[in-house]
Design a protein around this motif. Structure first.
Motif, PDB file in Angstrom:
ATOM      1  N   ASP A 459      18.217  -2.827  -7.230  1.00  0.00           N
ATOM      2  CA  ASP A 459      17.742  -1.861  -6.242  1.00  0.00           C
ATOM      3  C   ASP A 459      17.549  -2.518  -4.883  1.00  0.00           C
ATOM      4  O   ASP A 459      17.547  -1.844  -3.848  1.00  0.00           O
ATOM      5  CB  ASP A 459      16.418  -1.251  -6.696  1.00  0.00           C
ATOM      6  CG  ASP A 459      15.345  -2.309  -6.902  1.00  0.00           C
ATOM      7  OD1 ASP A 459      15.556  -3.192  -7.752  1.00  0.00           O
ATOM      8  OD2 ASP A 459      14.310  -2.251  -6.229  1.00  0.00           O
ATOM      9  N   PHE A 460      17.437  -3.857  -4.876  1.00  0.00           N
ATOM     10  CA  PHE A 460      17.178  -4.571  -3.633  1.00  0.00           C
ATOM     11  C   PHE A 460      18.407  -5.334  -3.148  1.00  0.00           C
ATOM     12  O   PHE A 460      18.669  -5.406  -1.953  1.00  0.00           O
ATOM     13  CB  PHE A 460      16.005  -5.534  -3.861  1.00  0.00           C
ATOM     14  CG  PHE A 460      15.659  -6.384  -2.681  1.00  0.00           C
ATOM     15  CD1 PHE A 460      15.391  -5.814  -1.445  1.00  0.00           C
ATOM     16  CD2 PHE A 460      15.592  -7.762  -2.795  1.00  0.00           C
ATOM     17  CE1 PHE A 460      15.062  -6.604  -0.355  1.00  0.00           C
ATOM     18  CE2 PHE A 460      15.272  -8.554  -1.711  1.00  0.00           C
ATOM     19  CZ  PHE A 460      15.002  -7.971  -0.488  1.00  0.00           C
ATOM     20  N   TYR A 533       8.376  -2.963   2.434  1.00  0.00           N
ATOM     21  CA  TYR A 533       9.474  -3.362   1.558  1.00  0.00           C
ATOM     22  C   TYR A 533      10.402  -4.354   2.246  1.00  0.00           C
ATOM     23  O   TYR A 533      11.604  -4.269   2.125  1.00  0.00           O
ATOM     24  CB  TYR A 533      10.270  -2.133   1.123  1.00  0.00           C
ATOM     25  CG  TYR A 533       9.410  -1.064   0.538  1.00  0.00           C
ATOM     26  CD1 TYR A 533       8.655  -1.306  -0.605  1.00  0.00           C
ATOM     27  CD2 TYR A 533       9.316   0.177   1.127  1.00  0.00           C
ATOM     28  CE1 TYR A 533       7.855  -0.331  -1.147  1.00  0.00           C
ATOM     29  CE2 TYR A 533       8.515   1.163   0.594  1.00  0.00           C
ATOM     30  CZ  TYR A 533       7.783   0.902  -0.548  1.00  0.00           C
ATOM     31  OH  TYR A 533       6.984   1.876  -1.071  1.00  0.00           O
ATOM     32  N   GLU A 549       9.258  -4.141 -10.289  1.00  0.00           N
ATOM     33  CA  GLU A 549       9.523  -3.078  -9.313  1.00  0.00           C
ATOM     34  C   GLU A 549       8.305  -2.186  -9.114  1.00  0.00           C
ATOM     35  O   GLU A 549       8.097  -1.629  -8.041  1.00  0.00           O
ATOM     36  CB  GLU A 549      10.710  -2.248  -9.807  1.00  0.00           C
ATOM     37  CG  GLU A 549      11.234  -1.214  -8.838  1.00  0.00           C
ATOM     38  CD  GLU A 549      12.418  -0.466  -9.428  1.00  0.00           C
ATOM     39  OE1 GLU A 549      12.625   0.689  -9.031  1.00  0.00           O
ATOM     40  OE2 GLU A 549      13.114  -1.035 -10.283  1.00  0.00           O
ATOM     41  N   THR A 551       7.554   0.817 -10.373  1.00  0.00           N
ATOM     42  CA  THR A 551       7.805   2.252 -10.250  1.00  0.00           C
ATOM     43  C   THR A 551       7.741   2.880 -11.639  1.00  0.00           C
ATOM     44  O   THR A 551       7.873   2.193 -12.657  1.00  0.00           O
ATOM     45  CB  THR A 551       9.192   2.526  -9.642  1.00  0.00           C
ATOM     46  OG1 THR A 551      10.203   1.960 -10.506  1.00  0.00           O
ATOM     47  CG2 THR A 551       9.313   1.926  -8.250  1.00  0.00           C
ATOM     48  N   LYS A 574       7.905  -7.622  -3.687  1.00  0.00           N
ATOM     49  CA  LYS A 574       8.910  -6.614  -3.366  1.00  0.00           C
ATOM     50  C   LYS A 574       8.729  -5.427  -4.321  1.00  0.00           C
ATOM     51  O   LYS A 574       9.538  -5.157  -5.181  1.00  0.00           O
ATOM     52  CB  LYS A 574      10.302  -7.226  -3.491  1.00  0.00           C
ATOM     53  CG  LYS A 574      11.437  -6.235  -3.363  1.00  0.00           C
ATOM     54  CD  LYS A 574      11.437  -5.565  -2.008  1.00  0.00           C
ATOM     55  CE  LYS A 574      12.623  -4.615  -1.921  1.00  0.00           C
ATOM     56  NZ  LYS A 574      12.239  -3.228  -2.017  1.00  0.00           N
ATOM     57  N   ARG A 576       8.024  -1.237  -5.085  1.00  0.00           N
ATOM     58  CA  ARG A 576       8.553   0.006  -4.552  1.00  0.00           C
ATOM     59  C   ARG A 576       7.614   1.169  -4.893  1.00  0.00           C
ATOM     60  O   ARG A 576       8.041   2.256  -5.261  1.00  0.00           O
ATOM     61  CB  ARG A 576       9.962   0.273  -5.101  1.00  0.00           C
ATOM     62  CG  ARG A 576      10.975  -0.803  -4.729  1.00  0.00           C
ATOM     63  CD  ARG A 576      12.390  -0.444  -5.151  1.00  0.00           C
ATOM     64  NE  ARG A 576      12.907   0.677  -4.394  1.00  0.00           N
ATOM     65  CZ  ARG A 576      13.268   1.841  -4.913  1.00  0.00           C
ATOM     66  NH1 ARG A 576      13.114   2.064  -6.213  1.00  0.00           N
ATOM     67  NH2 ARG A 576      13.752   2.800  -4.171  1.00  0.00           N
ATOM     68  N   PRO A 611      15.187  -2.851   5.052  1.00  0.00           N
ATOM     69  CA  PRO A 611      15.082  -2.021   3.850  1.00  0.00           C
ATOM     70  C   PRO A 611      16.156  -0.942   3.818  1.00  0.00           C
ATOM     71  O   PRO A 611      16.730  -0.577   4.845  1.00  0.00           O
ATOM     72  CB  PRO A 611      13.688  -1.407   3.974  1.00  0.00           C
ATOM     73  CG  PRO A 611      13.453  -1.332   5.448  1.00  0.00           C
ATOM     74  CD  PRO A 611      14.121  -2.550   6.027  1.00  0.00           C
ATOM     75  N   ASP A 615      14.135   3.198   0.584  1.00  0.00           N
ATOM     76  CA  ASP A 615      12.865   2.515   0.766  1.00  0.00           C
ATOM     77  C   ASP A 615      12.123   3.048   1.988  1.00  0.00           C
ATOM     78  O   ASP A 615      10.896   3.186   1.977  1.00  0.00           O
ATOM     79  CB  ASP A 615      13.091   1.017   0.917  1.00  0.00           C
ATOM     80  CG  ASP A 615      13.247   0.328  -0.431  1.00  0.00           C
ATOM     81  OD1 ASP A 615      12.961   0.980  -1.448  1.00  0.00           O
ATOM     82  OD2 ASP A 615      13.653  -0.845  -0.463  1.00  0.00           O
ATOM     83  N   ARG A 618      10.561   6.358   1.047  1.00  0.00           N
ATOM     84  CA  ARG A 618       9.401   6.144   0.185  1.00  0.00           C
ATOM     85  C   ARG A 618       8.217   5.637   0.989  1.00  0.00           C
ATOM     86  O   ARG A 618       7.074   6.056   0.774  1.00  0.00           O
ATOM     87  CB  ARG A 618       9.743   5.145  -0.935  1.00  0.00           C
ATOM     88  CG  ARG A 618      10.745   5.660  -1.945  1.00  0.00           C
ATOM     89  CD  ARG A 618      11.149   4.560  -2.912  1.00  0.00           C
ATOM     90  NE  ARG A 618      10.057   4.168  -3.776  1.00  0.00           N
ATOM     91  CZ  ARG A 618       9.789   4.734  -4.954  1.00  0.00           C
ATOM     92  NH1 ARG A 618      10.541   5.729  -5.392  1.00  0.00           N
ATOM     93  NH2 ARG A 618       8.783   4.316  -5.685  1.00  0.00           N
ATOM     94  N   ARG A 619       8.485   4.722   1.907  1.00  0.00           N
ATOM     95  CA  ARG A 619       7.407   4.184   2.738  1.00  0.00           C
ATOM     96  C   ARG A 619       6.780   5.270   3.592  1.00  0.00           C
ATOM     97  O   ARG A 619       5.552   5.397   3.674  1.00  0.00           O
ATOM     98  CB  ARG A 619       7.940   3.068   3.635  1.00  0.00           C
ATOM     99  CG  ARG A 619       6.892   2.501   4.596  1.00  0.00           C
ATOM    100  CD  ARG A 619       7.550   1.869   5.808  1.00  0.00           C
ATOM    101  NE  ARG A 619       8.300   2.863   6.554  1.00  0.00           N
ATOM    102  CZ  ARG A 619       9.111   2.577   7.563  1.00  0.00           C
ATOM    103  NH1 ARG A 619       9.306   1.319   7.892  1.00  0.00           N
ATOM    104  NH2 ARG A 619       9.749   3.526   8.203  1.00  0.00           N
TER     105      ARG A 619
END
Length: 644
Positions: A459-460, A533, A549, A551, A574, A576, A611, A615, A618-619
């Motif tokens: 995912d990163f 992130y 993660e 999540t 890191k 999420r 990011p 991300d 989400r932030r």
């Protein structure tokens, strides 16, 4: 779903055990058979953690439904006291668990104390619950004696007791605390309490009572008599009889955790009580370990009482790093020196008693390595409660994994990594956990500080060349691995502090941005950015990029067993975390008070990685949610929200 009317009730019950409360609400509406079978499961637990649920519970329709099914209710978890009135009206109520939580939900002011009316309701509920086995009270009474006497004298089957919290410790006189401990249920297996034990003078008692009771003289006299009677319950008999009674009073007690301030009353309060705890396996006082002296290991009379009851003498070892030693002429402490000290301190004596390590404080000694680890592993099988090996560069991840699968009585493990290079890397890596194929058995662990690394994070690290199907497959594999680690953490159901990040190592992440900018020279060319992130590569600048993660998709929901969790440290990770995860935490971690590192602050551009759009969304959603909800554990104040 097409259930048949002839499905056996036993099969129905097996099905319902795998359903959420929301699913059960739908199931009971299918037909009468499902209704009669599933209603007991639906009403087994009453959880009132949010104002909306309290309002719903107080509605007429819910009250009617509760009266029909109150005989099924076994557990109550609430932040509010008004609903207790409804429970008191149920003639067939049979509670086995009561959990009174702090009212810290979306509140700028957290009041750890309960009002006199709330305390009266709680006492009435306890008197109505003689079958109670588990009691947790996080709110403190203004006058502690009535509540303590009710717990000690009306709950004969109580097995697990946790009282109060560090934010609101009640005052208890030494005589009252002594009488309370000796009068508690003989079936008690675990006892935890945060209290201030202080001398009881007539003026203190009267002043406290008058403050609470609005100077009602009759009530004040009644409280003083109550206080004297409660104390006299433990003193009326002669000393020999009292001693014999106390020595056999708590044979089932396995874990004792007493925190707060005793003001040198430990001997008077605890020595008679400890002599009756023949099967005590674990004793701790968390606030004491930060000082040079701990009454558990340094008070001769208490050590003697524990030795008399259990046959074990508890010892403590503190190894000061060479750079902190007062005498510069002393030679450096070597790995072999510490190993020999540990091995020599755990032994069996000729009289059949044994000496065991209770506390090993080895923090910040970079020379400690394999020999010390081997000595720890040979002595931590039983008795070891407090272990701090943070900053010991020779202690590696596979050693930490072995400790977690060996030290059954451990309550505190501080094994944080203190370096960014491979030479100082003491992270616990995923292959070390999986290859061991052994479950963590330190089930009593209260505080865990460890860096878990080595997860693939597609995912990163996704690149433009990555095929969508390959990326999806890699993501599923990564999350399957994360779920295996979540299951290990989930087994530690008594965790109160979980530190996976670097909050202690990087206090600047919680400092004011202007101060940091001034400290760096005040140059406006160094752009400071706030991104939750944005992290560097594997070892750079202390950031963890191959970490969990955190999540729900990656398995965070498995940690729903950590209902006692108060502090979560994810600084410089890191993660999420998003709105869904925050709302899940509110529902499943009702005691949560602090999240350190929810937003990574003041990261300078050269160390950051841009990011993804997901991300960023989400932030932004998370910041909006925090701005509207203002949970006290978010780690953000009003000024910080405005800067975002």
């Amino acid at each position: 779903m097409n259930p048949t009317p002839t499905l056996p009730p036993e099969i129905m019950c097996l099905i319902t055990h795998h359903l959420s409360p929301q699913d059960l609400v739908q199931i009971v509406r299918i037909n009468k058979s499902w209704y009669s079978t599933c209603s007991p499961m639906l009403w087994k637990s009453v959880r009132l953690l949010h104002p909306s649920r309290r309002i719903c519970f107080l509605s007429e329709s819910t009250q009617r439904a509760f009266r029909r099914h109150s005989r099924h209710v076994r557990s109550l978890q609430t932040r509010f006291f008004r609903p207790i009135r409804i429970l008191l009206e149920a003639p067939d109520l049979c509670l086995e668990t009561i959990d009174i939580l702090n009212n810290n939900l979306h509140s700028d002011v957290i009041d750890p104390c309960m009002s006199a009316d709330s305390e009266a309701l709680l006492i009435a509920l306890l008197k109505k619950s003689p079958h109670l086995r588990t009691l947790r009270i996080k709110r403190s009474p203004k006058v502690s004696l009535p509540l303590l006497k009710t717990i000690a004298t009306t709950l004969p089957r109580l097995q697990f007791l946790s009282l109060f919290c560090p934010q609101g410790m009640p005052w208890v006189s030494p005589a009252a605390m002594k009488a309370f401990l000796e009068a508690c249920s003989p079936a008690l297996e675990q006892l935890s309490a945060w209290v201030i034990v202080e001398e009881d003078t007539e003026e203190q008692i009267e002043s406290t009572i008058w403050d609470i009771r609005d100077k009602n003289k009759d009530t004040c006299d009644s409280e003083r008599i109550h206080h004297q009677c409660f104390i006299s319950n433990g003193k009326n008999s002669d000393s020999d009889h009292s001693s014999q009674g106390s020595r056999s009073s708590h044979p089932a007690l396995r874990m004792l955790c007493l925190s707060g301030y005793f003001f040198d009353h430990q001997e008077d309060v605890l020595v008679p009580f400890l002599r009756g705890c023949k099967n005590l396996q674990l004793i701790e006082s968390p606030d004491e370990y930060r000082d040079n002296k701990c009454w558990i290991t340094d008070n001769y009379k208490i050590r003697a009482a524990i030795e008399e009851a259990t046959g074990s003498t508890l010892r403590k070892l503190v190894v000061v790093p060479s750079e902190e030693q007062s005498d510069p002429t002393e030679s450096e402490i070597t790995d072999e020196d510490v190993a020999q000290l540990i091995l020599a301190g755990q032994s069996h004596r000729s009289d059949g008693r044994k000496e065991v390590w209770h506390t090993l404080h080895l923090e910040g000694n970079p020379l400690l390595g394999p020999l010390t680890v081997d000595a720890i592993l040979r002595t931590c099988v039983s008795g070891l409660v407090w272990l701090n090996i943070s900053g010991c560069q020779g202690i590696r991840g596979h050693h930490i994994q072995t400790i977690l699968t060996t030290a059954v009585h451990l309550r505190n493990l501080d094994a944080a990594c203190r370096g960014d290079s491979e030479a100082t890397d003491s992270r616990l890596y995923v292959p070390q956990i999986l290859q061991s194929n052994t479950p963590w058995i330190c089930w009593s662990l209260r505080r865990l500080n460890v860096h878990i690394a080595g997860f693939a994070r597609p995912d990163f690290y996704r690149t433009a060349e990555t095929d969508a199907a390959d990326h999806r497959h890699a993501l599923e594999q990564s999350r399957d691995v994360q779920k295996q680690v979540y299951r290990q953490i989930a087994s530690l159901k008594y965790l109160e502090e979980l530190s996976l990040g670097d909050g202690a190592l990087f206090p600047e992440d919680f400092a004011d941005g202007d101060e940091l900018l001034a400290a760096s020279g005040g140059s406006g060319t160094k752009e400071l950015i706030w991104e939750p992130y944005m992290y560097s590569l594997k070892y750079g600048n202390g950031y963890q990029t191959t970490c969990l993660e955190l999540t729900l998709d990656s398995g965070l929901g498995i940690l729903g067993t950590l209902t006692e969790l108060r502090v979560l440290d994810i600084t410089r990770m890191k993660h999420r975390l998003g709105v869904d995860e925050m709302e899940w935490m509110e529902d499943n971690w009702p005691n949560l008070r602090t999240i350190k590192g929810l937003f990574a602050k003041n990261l300078r551009r050269p160390y950051a990685v841009i990011p993804s759009e997901d991300d960023r969304r989400r932030r932004e959603d998370l910041v909006d949610w925090v701005a509207m909800s203002r949970p006290p554990w978010s780690g953000m104040d009003e000024d910080e929200i405005e800067q975002y």
